[in-house]
Design an enzyme around this catalytic site. Sequence first.
Site, PDB file in Angstrom:
ATOM      1  N   THR A  74       9.113  -0.556   6.942  1.00  0.00           N
ATOM      2  CA  THR A  74      10.139   0.303   7.844  1.00  0.00           C
ATOM      3  C   THR A  74      11.246   0.628   7.739  1.00  0.00           C
ATOM      4  O   THR A  74      11.813   1.601   8.036  1.00  0.00           O
ATOM      5  CB  THR A  74       8.996  -0.017   8.864  1.00  0.00           C
ATOM      6  OG1 THR A  74       7.530  -0.087   8.802  1.00  0.00           O
ATOM      7  CG2 THR A  74       9.637   0.612  10.631  1.00  0.00           C
ATOM      8  N   HIS A 121      45.451 -11.459  13.680  1.00  0.00           N
ATOM      9  CA  HIS A 121      46.426  -9.916  14.860  1.00  0.00           C
ATOM     10  C   HIS A 121      46.530  -9.303  13.900  1.00  0.00           C
ATOM     11  O   HIS A 121      47.181  -9.635  13.019  1.00  0.00           O
ATOM     12  CB  HIS A 121      47.217 -11.002  15.047  1.00  0.00           C
ATOM     13  CG  HIS A 121      47.921  -9.981  16.535  1.00  0.00           C
ATOM     14  ND1 HIS A 121      47.325  -9.122  17.473  1.00  0.00           N
ATOM     15  CD2 HIS A 121      49.093  -9.325  16.293  1.00  0.00           C
ATOM     16  CE1 HIS A 121      47.954  -8.670  18.055  1.00  0.00           C
ATOM     17  NE2 HIS A 121      48.889  -8.842  17.262  1.00  0.00           N
ATOM     18  N   THR A 168       8.564   5.054  21.679  1.00  0.00           N
ATOM     19  CA  THR A 168       7.668   4.086  22.989  1.00  0.00           C
ATOM     20  C   THR A 168       8.429   2.826  21.877  1.00  0.00           C
ATOM     21  O   THR A 168       7.248   2.013  22.465  1.00  0.00           O
ATOM     22  CB  THR A 168       7.001   4.636  23.300  1.00  0.00           C
ATOM     23  OG1 THR A 168       6.181   4.990  22.454  1.00  0.00           O
ATOM     24  CG2 THR A 168       7.586   5.805  24.736  1.00  0.00           C
ATOM     25  N   ALA A 204       0.803  -1.466   0.097  1.00  0.00           N
ATOM     26  CA  ALA A 204      -0.142  -0.061   0.206  1.00  0.00           C
ATOM     27  C   ALA A 204       0.985   1.199  -0.147  1.00  0.00           C
ATOM     28  O   ALA A 204       0.532   2.666  -0.671  1.00  0.00           O
ATOM     29  CB  ALA A 204      -0.918  -0.297   1.246  1.00  0.00           C
ATOM     30  N   ARG A 246       6.969  -0.126  19.009  1.00  0.00           N
ATOM     31  CA  ARG A 246       6.132  -0.443  18.012  1.00  0.00           C
ATOM     32  C   ARG A 246       5.262  -1.032  18.348  1.00  0.00           C
ATOM     33  O   ARG A 246       5.483  -2.094  18.825  1.00  0.00           O
ATOM     34  CB  ARG A 246       6.817  -0.397  16.179  1.00  0.00           C
ATOM     35  CG  ARG A 246       8.110   0.128  16.173  1.00  0.00           C
ATOM     36  CD  ARG A 246       9.138  -0.165  15.089  1.00  0.00           C
ATOM     37  NE  ARG A 246       7.817   0.255  14.235  1.00  0.00           N
ATOM     38  CZ  ARG A 246       7.946   1.516  12.782  1.00  0.00           C
ATOM     39  NH1 ARG A 246       9.020   3.077  13.791  1.00  0.00           N
ATOM     40  NH2 ARG A 246       6.981   1.455  11.702  1.00  0.00           N
TER      41      ARG A 246
END
Length: 477
Positions: free
Chosen positions: A39, A455, A272, A33, A274
């Site tokens: 996100t 290393h 806060t 949509a 989702r």
Amino acid sequence: MDYDLVILGAGVGGHGAALHAVSCGLKTLIVEAGAVGGTCVNRGCIPSKALLAAAGRVRELRNTHHLKALGLQVGSVEFDRQGIADHASNLVAKIRADMTNSLRRLGVEVLQGWGKVVAPHTVSIATATGEKTVTAEDVILAPGSVPFVPPGITLDGKTVFTSDDALTLEWLPPWVAIIGSGYIGLEFADIYSALGCEITMIEALDQLMPTFDPDIAKIAQRVLIAPRDIETRSGVLAQKVIPGSPVVIELADTKTKEVVEVLEVDACLVATGRVPATQNLGLESVGVIPDRRGFIAVDDRMAVLIEDQPVPHLWAIGDATGKMMLAHAASAQGMTAVENICGRPRQIDYRSIPAAAFTHPEISFVGLTEPAAQALGATAGFEVAAVRTYFKGNSKAIAEGETEGLAKVIYRQDTGEILGAHILGLHASDLIQEVANAIAQGCPVQDLAYLVHTHPTLSEVLDEAYKRAEAAISHRP
């Protein structure tokens, strides 16, 4: 059937599922949509990392003490807020285009519109040109999530906003309150403080960073919060937030709900968490009822459940399942669902999926925190141990002048199985993958202790941890 598979949602999870489905020979339709990428690409992982990269450079170039230790001198460091914002938006546009092109190139049909299930094997899609109904052997729900805004908080998108709005970086408020001390709150505190903003971080629970391992939370407060222009309030609830100039925030005692302080700040970021975007998916038409928070119940094959029983040919992935609200977890879930659709049984192992906060320095973890591991051990009857190694003793970290950091490995004392690992330090997000793979492959610390690490590299922080754990199991000094 019109398709072998219809996927509702073209975020990272839906995209990954579609690509895998096509590679398995399934005729696939993906319905979105909004914008492809969901996100993560449009309002989360990608733009936030662009802002963090730019802000991190500003912080580094202004750290004259650190540069002087390396023998470097830099003049005045300036930045262009709009230029940083453009860097983020340009990156979003590029990755979104790349994802869209990859779907088309591989033959995945993409349909713009809102899809919902109307019957078994049947999806209705509201498009710009009208309603369209398609049938499919299987349907994957991947609707994603939206920011959670607690009661009493009013958004205006300018002075009181969520991370969705903050990512556009339209302005740099002199004083920003951030509600929440999780990943989102920490990352934006990192961005804003590097760019000159004063921060007040508000956490309703008694301690900051409550979801993190206690050792990591402790060192993070010393490294990421205390030296910066960040003050904190914990054990108080942002009971009321009123937009404006100034923004008014009423802080209340979490137990009595009595107002204990009123803050007046320039802006407030609500970080806060989702909540799942599972409304209007037509779930009731097939008897599926999300839980009270809106999450869709699934098993480890990603099949949707009704009273613990799988619904034939209906699957759900990503944030909507409430398992791990991470883009790469959604992608893994998508591949798992497709494998099961193709008759190749596979279950997802959440214990081996890592996560990271891209602060400076970074934080990463995989598996259990030490308190969670201890609780598991008490229930299952085994002893838990942990080893800690520090970046201060790592040659590469010393050469970089970035010695703040800790690596912690949690394991079973009897078998050496790794139960979790937590890292704060330079490139922690990259280092954690080694431990994640070890957990996935079931490699105990006794085997890992004899693997060879280059290393000098940061990976030797983990090498040292494995060796200490193996020595402890073998009772060697």
